[in-house]
Design a protein around this motif. Sequence first.
Motif, PDB file in Angstrom:
ATOM      1  N   GLY A 169      -7.064  31.888  11.934  1.00 27.90           N
ATOM      2  CA  GLY A 169      -7.736  31.266  13.078  1.00 27.90           C
ATOM      3  C   GLY A 169      -6.795  31.092  14.254  1.00 27.90           C
ATOM      4  O   GLY A 169      -6.990  30.217  15.097  1.00 27.90           O
TER       5      GLY A 169
ATOM      6  N   ARG B 270      -3.853  37.109  11.417  1.00 26.48           N
ATOM      7  CA  ARG B 270      -4.121  36.280  12.589  1.00 26.48           C
ATOM      8  C   ARG B 270      -5.560  35.771  12.564  1.00 26.48           C
ATOM      9  O   ARG B 270      -5.823  34.595  12.761  1.00 26.48           O
ATOM     10  N   THR B 271      -6.483  36.680  12.280  1.00 30.53           N
ATOM     11  CA  THR B 271      -7.893  36.312  12.225  1.00 30.53           C
ATOM     12  C   THR B 271      -8.155  35.305  11.106  1.00 30.53           C
ATOM     13  O   THR B 271      -8.828  34.296  11.312  1.00 30.53           O
ATOM     14  N   ASP B 272      -7.611  35.563   9.924  1.00 26.73           N
ATOM     15  CA  ASP B 272      -7.825  34.674   8.774  1.00 26.73           C
ATOM     16  C   ASP B 272      -7.235  33.287   9.013  1.00 26.73           C
ATOM     17  O   ASP B 272      -7.788  32.293   8.535  1.00 26.73           O
TER      18      ASP B 272
ATOM     19  N   CYS C 134      -4.429  26.952  14.316  1.00 24.84           N
ATOM     20  CA  CYS C 134      -3.927  27.890  13.324  1.00 24.84           C
ATOM     21  C   CYS C 134      -3.753  27.173  11.985  1.00 24.84           C
ATOM     22  O   CYS C 134      -3.317  26.029  11.934  1.00 24.84           O
TER      23      CYS C 134
ATOM     24  N   GLU D 219      -2.987  41.778  12.145  1.00 25.15           N
ATOM     25  CA  GLU D 219      -4.181  41.317  12.870  1.00 25.15           C
ATOM     26  C   GLU D 219      -5.136  40.600  11.926  1.00 25.15           C
ATOM     27  O   GLU D 219      -5.750  39.605  12.305  1.00 25.15           O
ATOM     28  N   GLN D 220      -5.243  41.085  10.694  1.00 24.41           N
ATOM     29  CA  GLN D 220      -6.119  40.427   9.720  1.00 24.41           C
ATOM     30  C   GLN D 220      -5.598  39.029   9.403  1.00 24.41           C
ATOM     31  O   GLN D 220      -6.377  38.078   9.292  1.00 24.41           O
TER      32      GLN D 220
ATOM     33  N   LYS E  89      -4.754  32.269  17.751  1.00 28.31           N
ATOM     34  CA  LYS E  89      -5.051  33.010  18.986  1.00 28.31           C
ATOM     35  C   LYS E  89      -4.096  34.190  19.148  1.00 28.31           C
ATOM     36  O   LYS E  89      -4.452  35.216  19.703  1.00 28.31           O
ATOM     37  N   SER E  90      -2.873  34.017  18.670  1.00 34.21           N
ATOM     38  CA  SER E  90      -1.882  35.095  18.786  1.00 34.21           C
ATOM     39  C   SER E  90      -1.032  35.134  17.524  1.00 34.21           C
ATOM     40  O   SER E  90      -1.074  34.228  16.701  1.00 34.21           O
TER      41      SER E  90
END
Length: 130
Positions: free
Chosen positions: A92, A88-90, A66, A85-86, A94-95
């Motif tokens: 990197g 979290r994705t940005d 992360c 959620e965006q 996992k949760s």
Amino acid sequence: MTARTTRLLLPLALLAALGACSAGSPSEDDGAEQEQALTAAQQAAESAATPPAGPVDAAPPPPMECDATQLQGLVGQVLEESATEQARTDAGAKSVRVLKPGDMVTMEFDSERLSIEVDAAGKITSLRCG
């Protein structure tokens, strides 16, 4: 000899005679079959000893790491569910977990988790990994 003894000896004699016939000298066909069997056994042993092609023992991929540094521009904005959620994705991660004032928080460190802290109004006060 009794009739019973004769009845027992006759099958034994027949078995011995059949065994003697089949135990004769090996023919050329038997030698060829034995040669093929030996070759097949050697090939099987060689293939069992040869490691399979490809990276079977390859190291597992490294765990996701992360990185919340690029998300610091979100501090002060109201957190919307789609943005969680965006983020979290940005990052990197996992949760993700959202921490509100008064929430109970576990203290274990999880390098694959993004923690988003918000105030009572739902504005983001900090973003960090762990």
